[in-house]
Design a protein around this motif. Structure first.
Motif, PDB file in Angstrom:
ATOM      1  N   TYR A 195      42.553  32.227  61.973  1.00 18.31           N
ATOM      2  CA  TYR A 195      43.070  31.529  60.798  1.00 18.31           C
ATOM      3  C   TYR A 195      43.760  30.246  61.252  1.00 18.31           C
ATOM      4  O   TYR A 195      44.656  30.277  62.090  1.00 18.31           O
ATOM      5  CB  TYR A 195      44.061  32.417  60.039  1.00 18.31           C
ATOM      6  CG  TYR A 195      44.815  31.656  58.974  1.00 18.31           C
ATOM      7  CD1 TYR A 195      44.151  31.113  57.877  1.00 18.31           C
ATOM      8  CD2 TYR A 195      46.185  31.448  59.082  1.00 18.31           C
ATOM      9  CE1 TYR A 195      44.833  30.402  56.914  1.00 18.31           C
ATOM     10  CE2 TYR A 195      46.888  30.740  58.118  1.00 18.31           C
ATOM     11  CZ  TYR A 195      46.200  30.223  57.031  1.00 18.31           C
ATOM     12  OH  TYR A 195      46.883  29.500  56.075  1.00 18.31           O
ATOM     13  N   ILE A 196      43.347  29.121  60.675  1.00 16.38           N
ATOM     14  CA  ILE A 196      43.895  27.839  61.130  1.00 16.38           C
ATOM     15  C   ILE A 196      44.557  27.033  60.017  1.00 16.38           C
ATOM     16  O   ILE A 196      45.037  25.928  60.261  1.00 16.38           O
ATOM     17  CB  ILE A 196      42.813  26.974  61.811  1.00 16.38           C
ATOM     18  CG1 ILE A 196      41.624  26.742  60.891  1.00 16.38           C
ATOM     19  CG2 ILE A 196      42.363  27.604  63.117  1.00 16.38           C
ATOM     20  CD1 ILE A 196      40.630  25.741  61.449  1.00 16.38           C
ATOM     21  N   GLY A 197      44.588  27.557  58.810  1.00 17.54           N
ATOM     22  CA  GLY A 197      45.289  26.822  57.764  1.00 17.54           C
ATOM     23  C   GLY A 197      44.610  26.974  56.408  1.00 17.54           C
ATOM     24  O   GLY A 197      43.654  27.726  56.274  1.00 17.54           O
ATOM     25  N   PRO A 198      45.191  26.246  55.438  1.00 16.61           N
ATOM     26  CA  PRO A 198      46.306  25.310  55.572  1.00 16.61           C
ATOM     27  C   PRO A 198      47.637  26.034  55.689  1.00 16.61           C
ATOM     28  O   PRO A 198      47.784  27.155  55.236  1.00 16.61           O
ATOM     29  CB  PRO A 198      46.225  24.495  54.280  1.00 16.61           C
ATOM     30  CG  PRO A 198      45.666  25.473  53.281  1.00 16.61           C
ATOM     31  CD  PRO A 198      44.673  26.296  54.043  1.00 16.61           C
ATOM     32  N   MET A 199      48.574  25.359  56.274  1.00 15.78           N
ATOM     33  CA  MET A 199      49.936  25.877  56.402  1.00 15.78           C
ATOM     34  C   MET A 199      50.876  24.700  56.578  1.00 15.78           C
ATOM     35  O   MET A 199      50.468  23.622  57.031  1.00 15.78           O
ATOM     36  CB  MET A 199      50.056  26.865  57.567  1.00 15.78           C
ATOM     37  CG  MET A 199      49.805  26.274  58.932  1.00 15.78           C
ATOM     38  SD  MET A 199      49.865  27.503  60.279  1.00 15.78           S
ATOM     39  CE  MET A 199      48.251  28.265  60.144  1.00 15.78           C
ATOM     40  N   ARG A 204      52.120  20.698  50.750  1.00 19.57           N
ATOM     41  CA  ARG A 204      53.420  20.855  50.084  1.00 19.57           C
ATOM     42  C   ARG A 204      53.691  22.334  49.825  1.00 19.57           C
ATOM     43  O   ARG A 204      52.836  23.055  49.325  1.00 19.57           O
ATOM     44  CB  ARG A 204      53.396  20.089  48.752  1.00 19.57           C
ATOM     45  CG  ARG A 204      54.663  20.201  47.918  1.00 19.57           C
ATOM     46  CD  ARG A 204      54.487  19.471  46.588  1.00 19.57           C
ATOM     47  NE  ARG A 204      53.351  20.015  45.845  1.00 19.57           N
ATOM     48  CZ  ARG A 204      53.423  21.071  45.026  1.00 19.57           C
ATOM     49  NH1 ARG A 204      54.572  21.697  44.867  1.00 19.57           N
ATOM     50  NH2 ARG A 204      52.353  21.485  44.379  1.00 19.57           N
ATOM     51  N   GLN A 205      54.887  22.791  50.162  1.00 12.83           N
ATOM     52  CA  GLN A 205      55.249  24.177  49.882  1.00 12.83           C
ATOM     53  C   GLN A 205      55.812  24.312  48.461  1.00 12.83           C
ATOM     54  O   GLN A 205      56.205  23.324  47.834  1.00 12.83           O
ATOM     55  CB  GLN A 205      56.244  24.696  50.916  1.00 12.83           C
ATOM     56  CG  GLN A 205      55.630  24.852  52.303  1.00 12.83           C
ATOM     57  CD  GLN A 205      56.456  25.722  53.227  1.00 12.83           C
ATOM     58  OE1 GLN A 205      57.380  25.241  53.850  1.00 12.83           O
ATOM     59  NE2 GLN A 205      56.107  27.001  53.327  1.00 12.83           N
ATOM     60  N   VAL A 220      51.172  27.430  51.676  1.00 17.20           N
ATOM     61  CA  VAL A 220      51.216  26.294  50.762  1.00 17.20           C
ATOM     62  C   VAL A 220      50.386  26.659  49.529  1.00 17.20           C
ATOM     63  O   VAL A 220      49.303  27.214  49.661  1.00 17.20           O
ATOM     64  CB  VAL A 220      50.680  25.011  51.428  1.00 17.20           C
ATOM     65  CG1 VAL A 220      51.593  24.564  52.558  1.00 17.20           C
ATOM     66  CG2 VAL A 220      49.258  25.202  51.940  1.00 17.20           C
ATOM     67  N   PRO A 221      50.881  26.398  48.332  1.00 17.67           N
ATOM     68  CA  PRO A 221      50.137  26.797  47.137  1.00 17.67           C
ATOM     69  C   PRO A 221      48.821  26.033  47.021  1.00 17.67           C
ATOM     70  O   PRO A 221      48.777  24.816  47.205  1.00 17.67           O
ATOM     71  CB  PRO A 221      51.087  26.456  45.988  1.00 17.67           C
ATOM     72  CG  PRO A 221      52.037  25.445  46.550  1.00 17.67           C
ATOM     73  CD  PRO A 221      52.170  25.755  48.001  1.00 17.67           C
TER      74      PRO A 221
END
Length: 275
Positions: A195-199, A204-205, A220-221
């Motif tokens: 798993y590489i993202g998004p994070m 935007r959180q 992140v939504p």
């Protein structure tokens, strides 16, 4: 190379906005039949525009879309498990997985991209539960992707899409569902897909911070429901995985600011690949 992963929620206007992204490829989910007047630069395979399931109307599918002449790809033909021969791409639910081979100038750098989508399912009628779940679909997709993994190391796959599960927690703090969802990420890692993202900070959180979300989460939504909008979105349902051999060459950003969200209830995931 730039790739976009995006659940377009059957929105026709999303097709027209693809070229504005300056991406080379798009991995789309919930893509219904595109309009007939699309620019000729937009290319896709000829699979039916539907996702399988008896008695369920799903006039859309996952698809890999070519957006530029900077890249050459070969679409893999998806076949049902019943119809696929050994060594062919057998898909547990047609429409939930689309795969293409990206041809690089150096054949040693060819890699595969997969658009993945986990449809919701329900328990048996006799169980008497209205709960819906998608982790079972996600596990089937991982099983289907295994046909691309012929060795323990050095395979090159990027798989991205909407899994309809959560990462690191369960709805409303449920430990039970947190474990079920975590099993998907653990299994992906076990077969060599990281798993590489998004994070955060590549997206935007949620603000204000949701009560169900652990304070240490980097989620992140990427999705908003009918009572929300891009600014108030809280849950991440979209994820990108890459083979461990190339994961350090892949960067993922969630374009989830309200002014860049786009015409869908899911935001776009922008994937940069440097091989």
């Amino acid at each position: 190379m730039k790739i976009i992963s995006w659940n377009i929620a059957q929105r026709t206007e999303a097709w027209y906005s693809l070229l504005e992204s300056d991406a080379d490829l798009a991995l789309l989910q919930e893509a219904s039949r595109p309009p007939s007047d699309l620019p000729k630069e937009i290319e896709f395979d000829d699979s039916p525009w539907e996702t399988g399931g008896k008695g369920i109307n799903r006039p859309w599918r996952a698809v890999v879309v070519k957006l530029s002449n900077r890249v050459n790809i070969e679409w893999l033909k998806s076949k049902s498990v019943e119809d696929a021969a050994s060594g062919e791409l057998a898909v547990s639910r047609l429409g939930s997985l689309a795969v293409a081979k990206v041809n690089a100038l150096n054949p040693d750098l060819d890699f595969y991209v997969a658009s993945i989508y986990s449809p919701w399912e329900r328990p048996l009628d006799e169980i008497g539960s209205r709960r819906i779940y998608a982790d079972a679909s996600a596990h089937r997709i991982l099983s289907d992707l295994s046909v691309l993994i012929g060795r323990q190391k050095n395979h090159r796959i990027i798989a991205a899409g909407d899994l309809n599960i959560l990462k690191g927690y369960g709805e409303h703090g449920s430990a039970y569902w947190a474990e079920r969802y975590n099993s998907v990420f653990e299994r992906a890692n076990a077969i060599g897909l990281e798993y590489i993202g998004p994070m955060a900070p590549n997206g935007r959180q949620a603000t204000p911070w949701p009560k169900e979300l652990p304070l240490t989460s980097k989620n992140v939504p990427t999705y908003y429901n009918s009572k929300q909008n891009p600014l108030t979105a809280t849950r991440q349902l979209d994820f990108v995985f890459a083979s461990k051999s190339i994961s350090d060459k892949v960067k993922v950003v969630a374009r989830n600011d309200p002014d860049t969200w786009g015409p869908s209830d899911h935001c776009r995931l922008e994937i940069e690949v440097q091989l």
